[in-house]
Design an enzyme around this catalytic site. Structure first.
Site, PDB file in Angstrom:
ATOM      1  N   TYR A 257     -11.022  -4.220   2.945  1.00 38.35           N
ATOM      2  CA  TYR A 257     -10.201  -4.047   4.193  1.00 38.35           C
ATOM      3  C   TYR A 257     -10.955  -3.664   5.385  1.00 38.35           C
ATOM      4  O   TYR A 257     -11.593  -2.913   5.419  1.00 38.35           O
ATOM      5  CB  TYR A 257      -9.642  -2.618   3.443  1.00 38.35           C
TER       6      TYR A 257
ATOM      7  N   ASP B 118      -6.427   9.673   9.679  1.00 37.02           N
ATOM      8  CA  ASP B 118      -5.161   9.168  10.123  1.00 37.02           C
ATOM      9  C   ASP B 118      -5.011   9.694  11.610  1.00 37.02           C
ATOM     10  O   ASP B 118      -4.915  11.169  11.743  1.00 37.02           O
ATOM     11  CB  ASP B 118      -4.173   9.582   9.060  1.00 37.02           C
TER      12      ASP B 118
ATOM     13  N   GLU C 191       0.792  -1.208   0.060  1.00 39.16           N
ATOM     14  CA  GLU C 191       0.069   0.103  -0.006  1.00 39.16           C
ATOM     15  C   GLU C 191       1.038   1.338  -0.043  1.00 39.16           C
ATOM     16  O   GLU C 191       1.656   1.413   1.064  1.00 39.16           O
ATOM     17  CB  GLU C 191      -0.766   0.101   1.196  1.00 39.16           C
TER      18      GLU C 191
END
Lengths: 405, 274
Positions: B176, B61, B50
């Site tokens: 994911y 994040d 990734e």
């Protein structure tokens, strides 16, 4: 870029949360169930007479609505043109229009069974209003505020603490409003189950732009009725400042289909649009995606977000509510920049002519009124949203004028 | 699915082991150093790469990936350089799938069509765009699938029964699964809860399920890898790199430190089912 003129300017957003291409739901998957839950809860609440009457009662007895529509006689005479009226939302409890939205959203939070309130704030006006309603309804409240703003808005920080809120200074990025919003979103992603995110402006993922607009539209609905009572007709022009754009959309929305009413939104031109120290997303930015919506943004050529800069911390945001982007592209509303120096002059003029100390945010709108009113006839009418009072800004103004308090 | 992605998961199924998916930030702390790291990842045990694309405002994040993105941006990293990295990597490795991961605005400014065309041409296999949920599929997901590029979606603990089919529609490559509600690099996931969620999602799709967020060491990777088809590690790798820096600049350890961590965790992943 321009788009076809719609039949009505009041039908948006659509089911996807879009106003034309603007708005939408650009959020991480973790938040999607919450966003959809909020959408359903709001759709239900706005049809519920009990919800609406509780909000109306709080607006009346807690905030002090309706706010007066005031004919600024000495200012009008001084400018020598159009009659200038102020919608005086600076007289609200907590000192600005922000309380209108916070009361609506805290009732939604309670309805949804959430037990924890988070909010972002720039100047601290929304933070204070959020802390106020959290105290009034007995919820813990965490306010995210850029570290730079914590420093330059210390009186509001103390007010929030008195109201029982916990202030989290955000040092990531530039430590201003956009970084506070990033941090609030991170909190929400982490605590989705019990937390209500009380957004302060008419931006973010759908349904926030719609529901914040609806809660703020009380400003325009009242103004419309008041001006008809006082003058027997609608105004020729509306003027309001735009940062994220909630006070402006609140005044504008009820008038959008009155096409004889000219509408002007005033952005923070900071130190000028040539440099990088301004906050004029609509006049100097271009469409992009940030904080859950597509809208005009200050950004570099590669789509990295740039910092806004303005003497007014409340206008210091690199984005703008998506409905404003759409109103710009449909040419329904004209958006113009006002520089820091012009806002400062307007601020001082209003203090002396009308005995009103305005916040720096509406001082931008006032500076535009000062330019426009003399060009208009004496039988024409301008209504300006005086959306906040200036107590919080006296230190900033003193510093700008080179004075020590 | 792209051929590289199909082949990779087929090979791993034969070996009866989960995939080790490694995230790192392209351009952190500079182009050359991060290219060296990328080139070293397969030998260190990465099965899928990734490649982070930096954004100024990464809302999902945590602090370590935020900081990595800012370092990359300060070094002048951008989408053209991201694609340069992929092209250079492909000169010596045409098997390891590459998934680019980031936020939508830089892509929107670059031009979605141009982004997809350049991604395909340079050797990218798929993408994870954090702020494009299924409701926004017309923006990039559908055009990506039309070009045979994988659009990998995140499923989370908040993805309930009603939501899951919507998330799985138009998802390709792998799913994911975000093991915790939160930002990258936050709290450690509970392996048993993760295993239950993975089994649940597997009932609804034939796609491999890779699990990430909060996985930091070989032991965690091994326990997650028992149930999942892949284990994703990101923040720990980014932190290992950050710890090697001197005042934001690369040192002699900046390539080796993250790769050594990858090697250690790879052992955990490979031992997950033995």
């Amino acid at each position: 870029m321009s788009v076809q003129t719609p039949n009505s300017f009041k039908t948006g957003p659509d089911e996807q949360g879009l106003f034309g291409i603007f708005g939408g739901r650009f959020v991480a998957e973790t938040l999607m169930p919450n966003i959809l839950e909020l959408d359903a809860a709001y759709a239900d609440a706005k049809k519920d007479p009990e919800f609406l009457s509780e909000l109306e009662s709080l607006n009346k007895h807690y905030t002090g609505r309706p706010s007066p529509l005031y004919f600024a006689e000495r200012l009008t005479n001084h400018l020598g043109g159009a009659k200038v009226y102020f919608k005086r939302d600076e007289l609200n409890h907590t000192g600005s229009h922000k309380i209108n939205n916070c009361l609506g959203q805290i009732l939604l939070a309670r309805r949804m069974g959430k037990t924890r309130i988070i909010a972002e704030t720039g100047a601290g006006q929304h933070g204070v209003a959020a802390a106020t309603v959290a105290a009034r309804f007995g919820y813990p409240c965490i306010v995210y505020m850029g570290a730079k703003d914590v420093h330059r808005q210390s009186p509001n920080v103390f007010r929030m603490k008195l109201l029982g809120a916990e202030i989290t200074g955000v040092t990531a990025g530039a430590g201003t409003l956009k970084d506070a919003m990033n941090e609030a979103l991170r909190d929400w992603v982490t605590n989705v189950e019990d937390t209500y995110y009380l957004i302060g402006t008419a931006a973010g993922p759908h349904p926030y732009p719609e529901l914040v607009r609806d809660f703020q539209s009380v400003i325009g609905k009242e103004a419309r009725q008041q001006i008809q009572e006082m003058e027997g007709r609608l105004p020729d022009m509306l003027v309001a400042s735009v940062g994220g754009g909630s006070n402006a959309i609140g005044l504008f929305h009820p008038f959008l289909d009155d096409t004889d009413v000219q509408i002007v939104g005033v952005e923070a031109g900071g130190k000028g649009l040539d440099g990088d120290e301004h906050c004029a997303s609509l006049t100097a930015g271009r469409p992009g995606v940030l904080h859950g919506n597509r809208t005009y943004l200050l950004q570099d050529s590669e789509g990295q977000i740039e910092e806004g800069a303005s003497i007014s911390a409340g206008l210091d945001y690199p984005g703008i509510g998506p409905e404003h982007s759409w109103l710009k592209e449909t040419n329904r509303v004209e958006y113009v920049p006002i520089m820091d120096t012009e806002a400062l002059e307007a601020f001082q003029l209003l203090c002396r002519l009308e005995g009103i100390i305005p916040a720096l945010e509406p001082s931008h709108a006032l500076a535009e009124v000062i330019k426009r009113a003399p060009e208009m006839n004496k039988d024409q009418i301008i209504v300006m949203n005086l959306c906040g009072r200036g107590d919080k800004d006296v230190h900033t103004v003193a510093e700008a004028l080179g004075l020590e308090l | 699915m792209t051929q590289r992605m199909t082949n990779r998961f087929a090979k791993l199924a034969l070996e009866n082991r989960p995939a080790f998916v490694t995230y790192f930030m392209g351009g952190d702390p500079d182009y050359e150093t991060s290219l060296e790291i990328m080139k070293g990842l397969p030998a260190a045990g990465a099965d899928v790469i990734e490649l982070g694309m930096p954004f100024s405002d990464p809302m999902a994040d945590g602090p370590s990936i935020q900081a990595a993105g800012l370092r990359a941006l300060q070094g002048g990293h951008n989408l053209p350089r991201t694609f340069d990295m992929v092209r250079t990597f492909r000169e010596t490795d045409d098997e390891t799938p590459i998934v680019v991961m980031g936020y939508y605005n830089p892509i929107y400014q670059f031009g979605p069509e141009k982004f997809l065309a350049t991604a395909k041409e340079s050797g990218v296999d798929g993408m994870i765009i954090v702020d494009l949920p299924p409701e926004m599929d017309d923006e990039l997901c559908i055009p990506a699938l039309e070009r045979d590029l994988n659009f990998i979606r995140l499923a989370t603990p908040t993805t309930d029964e009603k939501r899951l089919p919507k998330v799985l529609t138009n998802t390709s490559g792998f799913v994911y699964y975000v093991s915790i509600n939160g930002i990258t690099g936050a709290a450690a996931p509970d392996p048993e809860a993760v295993a239950a969620s993975v089994r649940h999602i597997k009932n609804k799709t034939d796609l491999p399920i890779c699990v990430g967020f909060g996985v930091r060491n070989a032991e965690q990777a091994a326990s997650i890898g028992m149930a999942a088809d892949g284990v994703v590690v990101g923040s720990a790798i980014v932190s290992a790199l950050a710890d090697s820096l001197d005042d934001g600049n690369a040192t002699s350890k900046t390539v080796s430190a993250p790769l050594e961590l990858v090697s250690r965790i790879a052992e955990g992943v490979r031992g997950a089912r033995t």
